[in-house]
Design a protein around this motif. Structure first.
Motif, PDB file in Angstrom:
ATOM      1  N   VAL A 164       0.799  -1.149  -0.001  1.00 34.11           N
ATOM      2  CA  VAL A 164      -0.083  -0.126   0.073  1.00 34.11           C
ATOM      3  C   VAL A 164       0.938   1.262  -0.114  1.00 34.11           C
ATOM      4  CG1 VAL A 164      -1.486   1.285   1.460  1.00 34.11           C
ATOM      5  CG2 VAL A 164      -1.889  -1.029   1.174  1.00 34.11           C
ATOM      6  N   GLN A 165       2.067   1.211   0.825  1.00 34.94           N
ATOM      7  CA  GLN A 165       2.614   2.358   0.953  1.00 34.94           C
ATOM      8  C   GLN A 165       3.508   2.616  -0.638  1.00 34.94           C
ATOM      9  OE1 GLN A 165       6.789   1.598   1.797  1.00 34.94           O
ATOM     10  NE2 GLN A 165       7.039   3.456   3.237  1.00 34.94           N
ATOM     11  N   ALA A 166       3.993   1.625  -1.081  1.00 33.11           N
ATOM     12  CA  ALA A 166       4.379   1.885  -2.546  1.00 33.11           C
ATOM     13  C   ALA A 166       3.357   2.350  -3.474  1.00 33.11           C
ATOM     14  CB  ALA A 166       5.230   0.584  -3.057  1.00 33.11           C
ATOM     15  N   LEU A 167       2.222   1.767  -3.603  1.00 31.83           N
ATOM     16  CA  LEU A 167       1.198   2.206  -4.445  1.00 31.83           C
ATOM     17  C   LEU A 167       0.979   3.707  -4.324  1.00 31.83           C
ATOM     18  CD1 LEU A 167      -0.973   1.570  -6.482  1.00 31.83           C
ATOM     19  CD2 LEU A 167      -2.450   0.647  -4.469  1.00 31.83           C
ATOM     20  N   VAL A 168       0.701   3.956  -3.131  1.00 32.77           N
ATOM     21  CA  VAL A 168       0.109   5.490  -2.755  1.00 32.77           C
ATOM     22  C   VAL A 168       1.239   6.451  -3.136  1.00 32.77           C
ATOM     23  CG1 VAL A 168      -0.536   6.967  -0.985  1.00 32.77           C
ATOM     24  CG2 VAL A 168      -1.376   4.885  -0.763  1.00 32.77           C
TER      25      VAL A 168
END
Length: 318
Positions: free
Chosen positions: A246-250
């Motif tokens: 999620v961190q990488a996606l955001v």
């Protein structure tokens, strides 16, 4: 012939990138390392390479936004040096204290402080967009962290124990992707001022900053990596994979629109979401308060120190 001031700015920017590389090791590779999915030195080597690639080739939109989209008017060489020097010193201080903070917010408020003292225009619309993004990123990360953990848990129940090696490898992969995102997202903190004063274009700024980030990961990354891995995170591999993904996606989504957001804030939000999905507390409360304190102090210190520093330089130079 390179002027002395140009050399000083490039040296400080490189040092700033080096400091950030060390500062964000925990945010990118802390969970793969904590889970035992990857050893210390391979984690640092992988992060250094991925960070360099992200900074060199995916950062150009963010570099343009920070270099030209926050302050209007001529910042000047002395103003650029002051902004980067103050942001570098504050980031280094937080790293020395082993407190994750938002380097992005520090830089933006350093730019605002310099512009306010020099009487330059501030593009408030861009600032408002960034503030909204900074508020939304951890909230969106929290929701996505919850959803992704639920999805992974259902897959694991269906597949059984055979999923464990897959999750371990996937966690390393998403750590590498997060490292790419960090390079693309954060290199502008150090080198976007090159564009502001027309010293260099985005490719040179990205490559130089990328090498600085990679060197910081390799030479000083261990303390923050261990801080996040063993003092902050209380997660299993499924939860860690969900949070890191999620961190990488955001962050990559923000970068694709030419904006930058906080790696740490996105990660903390995602970690909170995974905890809600499991009904567990995944973050140490004491450490979170320390992180929040750093987020509040950093931007305010950046503004006031930069404002006073530029005031002193103007007063001395007449």
């Amino acid at each position: 012939m390179i002027s002395t001031s140009t050399f000083i700015l490039a040296a400080i920017a490189f040092a700033f990138a080096w400091s950030m590389g060390a500062h964000y090791t925990g945010a990118c590779m802390g969970m793969p390392y904590a889970s035992g999915s990857i050893r210390l030195r391979p984690a640092l080597l992988l992060m250094a390479l991925m960070t360099l690639l992200g900074a060199s080739f995916l950062s150009h939109g963010v570099l343009e936004q920070v270099g030209h989209g926050i302050v209007s008017g001529r910042l000047g060489m002395s103003g650029a040096i002051t902004v980067i020097a103050v942001a570098f010193l504050l980031t280094t201080l937080f790293t020395q204290l082993r407190i994750p903070t938002s380097t992005i917010q520090i830089l933006v408020f350093c730019l605002i402080g310099a512009a306010a003292r020099l009487g330059l225009g501030i593009r408030w619309r861009s600032i408002y967009v960034l503030v909204v993004l900074w508020v939304l990123a951890p909230l969106v990360s929290c929701v996505l962290g919850y959803v992704m953990t639920r999805i992974f848990d259902r897959i694991r129940r269906f597949v059984g124990d055979g999923m464990a090696p897959v999750i371990s490898r996937l966690l390393v992969i998403v750590g590498a992707v997060a490292s790419v995102a960090m390079g693309a997202n954060d290199v502008s903190n150090a080198t976007a001022v090159f564009l502001s004063i027309h010293m260099a274009g985005p490719l040179f700024a990205g490559v130089l900053g990328g090498f600085g980030l990679a060197l910081g990961v390799l030479t000083w990354g261990r303390p923050l990596l261990e801080r996040v891995a063993f003092d902050v995170v209380r997660m299993d591999r499924v939860m860690a994979t969900a949070a890191q993904s999620v961190q990488a996606l955001v962050v990559l989504l923000a970068v694709s629109f030419g904006y930058f957001t906080s790696m740490n804030q996105a990660l903390i939000g995602a970690m909170a979401g995974t905890g809600l999905a499991r009904g567990r507390q995944t973050i140490q409360t004491k450490q979170v308060f320390g992180i929040l304190r750093g987020w509040l102090i950093g931007p305010a210190a950046g503004f006031f120190i930069t404002y006073l520093s530029v005031w002193a330089i103007v007063a001395v130079s007449g």
